[in-house]
Design a protein around this motif. Structure first.
Motif, PDB file in Angstrom:
ATOM      1  N   TYR A  59       0.825  -1.197   0.000  1.00 27.89           N
ATOM      2  CA  TYR A  59       0.000   0.000   0.000  1.00 27.89           C
ATOM      3  C   TYR A  59       0.867   1.257   0.000  1.00 27.89           C
ATOM      4  O   TYR A  59       0.512   2.270  -0.613  1.00 27.89           O
ATOM      5  CB  TYR A  59      -0.932   0.009   1.204  1.00 27.89           C
ATOM      6  N   ALA A  60       1.995   1.199   0.723  1.00 28.93           N
ATOM      7  CA  ALA A  60       2.892   2.359   0.758  1.00 28.93           C
ATOM      8  C   ALA A  60       3.376   2.711  -0.637  1.00 28.93           C
ATOM      9  O   ALA A  60       3.403   3.883  -1.026  1.00 28.93           O
ATOM     10  CB  ALA A  60       4.082   2.067   1.671  1.00 28.93           C
ATOM     11  N   PRO A  70       6.678  10.942  -1.115  1.00 27.92           N
ATOM     12  CA  PRO A  70       7.227   9.815  -0.357  1.00 27.92           C
ATOM     13  C   PRO A  70       6.335   9.475   0.815  1.00 27.92           C
ATOM     14  O   PRO A  70       5.651  10.353   1.361  1.00 27.92           O
ATOM     15  CB  PRO A  70       8.600  10.333   0.100  1.00 27.92           C
ATOM     16  N   ILE A  71       6.332   8.219   1.212  1.00 29.71           N
ATOM     17  CA  ILE A  71       5.433   7.775   2.278  1.00 29.71           C
ATOM     18  C   ILE A  71       5.674   8.542   3.577  1.00 29.71           C
ATOM     19  O   ILE A  71       4.747   8.801   4.346  1.00 29.71           O
ATOM     20  CB  ILE A  71       5.564   6.247   2.499  1.00 29.71           C
ATOM     21  N   GLY A  72       6.917   8.981   3.794  1.00 33.14           N
ATOM     22  CA  GLY A  72       7.224   9.733   5.004  1.00 33.14           C
ATOM     23  C   GLY A  72       6.591  11.105   5.045  1.00 33.14           C
ATOM     24  O   GLY A  72       6.532  11.731   6.101  1.00 33.14           O
ATOM     25  N   ALA A  73       6.099  11.590   3.887  1.00 29.61           N
ATOM     26  CA  ALA A  73       5.455  12.903   3.830  1.00 29.61           C
ATOM     27  C   ALA A  73       3.938  12.799   3.872  1.00 29.61           C
ATOM     28  O   ALA A  73       3.241  13.785   3.667  1.00 29.61           O
ATOM     29  CB  ALA A  73       5.889  13.640   2.563  1.00 29.61           C
ATOM     30  N   LEU A  74       3.418  11.601   4.147  1.00 25.20           N
ATOM     31  CA  LEU A  74       1.968  11.389   4.128  1.00 25.20           C
ATOM     32  C   LEU A  74       1.384  11.203   5.528  1.00 25.20           C
ATOM     33  O   LEU A  74       0.257  10.739   5.673  1.00 25.20           O
ATOM     34  CB  LEU A  74       1.626  10.184   3.248  1.00 25.20           C
ATOM     35  N   ILE A  80       7.991   2.186   8.793  1.00 21.91           N
ATOM     36  CA  ILE A  80       6.862   1.369   8.395  1.00 21.91           C
ATOM     37  C   ILE A  80       7.219  -0.085   8.602  1.00 21.91           C
ATOM     38  O   ILE A  80       8.182  -0.586   8.024  1.00 21.91           O
ATOM     39  CB  ILE A  80       6.505   1.601   6.923  1.00 21.91           C
ATOM     40  N   PRO A  81       6.490  -0.828   9.444  1.00 23.03           N
ATOM     41  CA  PRO A  81       6.830  -2.218   9.679  1.00 23.03           C
ATOM     42  C   PRO A  81       6.559  -3.070   8.457  1.00 23.03           C
ATOM     43  O   PRO A  81       5.687  -2.769   7.653  1.00 23.03           O
ATOM     44  CB  PRO A  81       5.904  -2.621  10.841  1.00 23.03           C
TER      45      PRO A  81
END
Length: 256
Positions: A59-60, A70-74, A80-81
């Motif tokens: 999903y990421a 980027p996923i870190g900006a969402l 993320i495990p």
């Protein structure tokens, strides 16, 4: 208590997508990448409510594809495990908040209750800042319509895609009538700055009406020199419905 993911919600709304639309777009992104996923409206709701703080890797990657971020900006907890894999090889479920994730900010004074939208600052705002271009020897105006979402004393702002070729994000904290935070702008690939990414800090003073915030930005230029200039946010509409966002999904007028 769970912390709602206002960042993800603001990004989705900035893309003019309903939760159903977002789920569909994520499924389509997975199909294109050869990584099918079963995203549905309920899962998007769980992400935005904070019930699920970190998405599975499949999903990421789809989220990054759909949003261009980027996923870190969402707004998700990091790291993320990895998804658990059962004996039959199938993937596990979305993880619950991890102990090692980034903790949301807590405490601090509540924002001034005289906000623009019934005690909060939710809604559509016009973002307007001035900057000096040394390469063009002149001052210029940057404008975006942004969606502002408030949770507690935190404000998340994301520009509507049709308002500018250079997406803008702002993550802010309100302390009574003072707003402090960070901004990031990804310039257009075919524009003067050729896709360069700029970021910096910002501090604004909220006017007593709660309908305007004005102050200064600071950031680094191409030569790592420190630049600054005026910035303001002007309230436009308290509604964040899809129809309202579509109305503001356009270039702002060049005059105030």
């Amino acid at each position: 208590m769970t912390q709602p993911n206002s960042t993800l919600r603001a990004v989705r709304m900035g893309l003019l997508l309903s939760q159903d639309d977002m789920a569909r777009a994520l499924r389509e992104a997975g199909e294109r990448a050869g990584e099918p996923n079963g995203c549905n409206k309920r899962l998007v709701q769980r992400w935005e409510s904070g019930d699920v703080a970190s998405p599975r890797a499949v999903y990421a990657r789809a989220l990054e594809s759909v949003t261009g971020l980027p996923i870190g900006a969402l707004g998700f907890a990091l790291p993320i495990p990895m998804a658990r894999v059962s004996e039959d090889g199938s993937g596990g479920h979305d993880m619950e908040p991890a102990a090692t994730g980034v903790s949301p900010a807590r405490g601090g004074p509540a924002p001034d209750p005289r906000g623009a939208a019934g005690g909060t600052y939710n809604g559509v705002w016009l973002s307007r800042y001035e900057y000096f271009s040394s390469g063009r020897s002149g001052s210029f105006l940057g404008q975006h319509f942004v969606v502002v979402l408030q949770h507690g004393n935190r404000l998340t702002a994301r520009s509507l895609p049709g308002s500018s070729d250079s997406p803008l994000t702002m993550d802010l904290v309100a302390d009574r009538n003072i707003v402090t935070g960070t901004w990031t702008e990804q310039t257009a690939e075919d524009g003067y700055y050729q896709g360069a990414r700029y970021h910096g800090a910002i501090q604004l003073l909220i006017e007593p009406t709660g309908r305007r915030m004005s102050g200064k930005w600071v950031g680094f230029g191409k030569e790592f020199d420190v630049n600054t200039g005026p910035w303001e946010l002007v309230f436009k509409d308290a509604s964040t419905t899809k129809a309202t966002l579509a109305q503001y999904n356009r270039r702002p007028e060049t005059t105030p």
